[in-house]
Write an enzyme that holds these catalytic residues in place. Sequence first.
Site, PDB file in Angstrom:
ATOM      1  N   TYR A  96     -10.213 -10.153  -6.346  1.00 22.66           N
ATOM      2  CA  TYR A  96      -9.336 -10.207  -7.514  1.00 22.66           C
ATOM      3  C   TYR A  96      -9.571 -11.450  -8.371  1.00 22.66           C
ATOM      4  CZ  TYR A  96      -6.790  -6.593  -4.986  1.00 22.66           C
ATOM      5  OH  TYR A  96      -6.456  -5.445  -4.326  1.00 22.66           O
ATOM      6  N   HIS A 126      -3.798  -8.918   3.769  1.00 19.85           N
ATOM      7  CA  HIS A 126      -5.228  -8.954   4.080  1.00 19.85           C
ATOM      8  C   HIS A 126      -5.463  -9.809   5.318  1.00 19.85           C
ATOM      9  CE1 HIS A 126      -6.510  -7.970  -0.332  1.00 19.85           C
ATOM     10  NE2 HIS A 126      -6.277  -6.883   0.382  1.00 19.85           N
ATOM     11  N   HIS A 146      -2.539   2.548  -5.869  1.00 17.29           N
ATOM     12  CA  HIS A 146      -3.376   1.393  -5.555  1.00 17.29           C
ATOM     13  C   HIS A 146      -3.674   0.566  -6.808  1.00 17.29           C
ATOM     14  CE1 HIS A 146      -5.044  -0.117  -1.856  1.00 17.29           C
ATOM     15  NE2 HIS A 146      -6.110  -0.552  -2.493  1.00 17.29           N
ATOM     16  N   LYS A 159      -1.511  -2.546   8.124  1.00 22.70           N
ATOM     17  CA  LYS A 159      -2.609  -2.031   8.932  1.00 22.70           C
ATOM     18  C   LYS A 159      -2.569  -2.629  10.328  1.00 22.70           C
ATOM     19  CE  LYS A 159      -5.942  -0.859   5.305  1.00 22.70           C
ATOM     20  NZ  LYS A 159      -7.306  -1.085   4.790  1.00 22.70           N
ATOM     21  N   ARG A 174       0.843  -1.200   0.000  1.00 21.91           N
ATOM     22  CA  ARG A 174       0.000   0.000   0.000  1.00 21.91           C
ATOM     23  C   ARG A 174       0.877   1.249   0.000  1.00 21.91           C
ATOM     24  NH1 ARG A 174      -1.962  -3.531   4.070  1.00 21.91           N
ATOM     25  NH2 ARG A 174      -4.056  -4.351   3.677  1.00 21.91           N
ATOM     26  N   ARG A 222      -1.152  -2.014  -7.004  1.00 21.07           N
ATOM     27  CA  ARG A 222      -1.444  -3.096  -6.052  1.00 21.07           C
ATOM     28  C   ARG A 222      -2.464  -4.065  -6.659  1.00 21.07           C
ATOM     29  NH1 ARG A 222      -1.483  -4.427  -0.495  1.00 21.07           N
ATOM     30  NH2 ARG A 222      -3.507  -4.938   0.424  1.00 21.07           N
TER      31      ARG A 222
END
Length: 293
Positions: free
Chosen positions: A274, A265, A239, A169, A145, A242
Amino acid sequence: MVDSFLRYISYEKRYSQHTVKSYQNDLKQFEFFCQSKFKVQNITEANQLMIRAWVLSLMDGGTSPRSVNRKIASLKSFYKYLLKRDTISQDPTVKIKSLKVKKELPGFANEEEFSDFLNRLVFDDSLEGQMEQLLLELLYGTGIRLSELLGLRVSDFNPGQSTIKVLGKRNKERIIPISRSLNSLLKNYITEKNHAFSHDSDSFLIVNKNGGQAYPMLVYRIVKKYLSQVQSLDKKSPHALRHTFATHLLNKGADLNAVKDLLGHSSLAATQVYTHNSLDKLKSVFDQAHPKA
């Protein structure tokens, strides 16, 4: 109580500064609405009708369903926190439901076109040119990211193992393998960066002209400059690279769980978005090869 809640999600839940700021803005916005519309000074006293009225006002004001849902989620987290601490006896958000949002599939670059694009690229020999090349190669080569890219430090690169350590994250660390070419590019760039600026291994990897930490708009500007040559990409953003990284891996048969781990994730649900691209490719192969197609 808002300040207490923000400290809780910041230090105990370990949310990112960006997320905490979003929660703060949402709660302040709701507080202002309650004060001006219902003369309620403290949002701990807000009820379901007030929340519904706020949601309607946001929709009438043109706020997108996705943004409204994020604000609803902020309120739900806040009142859940108050309920756990016995500050309130009932959660006013229990019957508040999220809006339906049209599912947007992530945009990605055509594999053949993107490969040609990368082969055509020529960068300046200066440190700035090397940084721009590294920036693009890192985003496409690792799928990290924008915030993760900006947070990378020189010490996060392990040339012997050909890996980079990424802080994702909620401060979750993950190790991402890199290609030989990216490993070599990183080593050369760091050598030039050390000549120009600090030799400190804790310094930021991607820097501005003064050697300080790069900022989001700088990265956006660089990415947009180069991706303007890629016709199959609607959005020329970090992004998008990504999305392209994940899609190309899956199209080549990569395991979904492996891609999930590479992207950082927390669940497969986020990665499965995806797979539509891979399914499209599978359908194309089926149509071309199967006798019953």
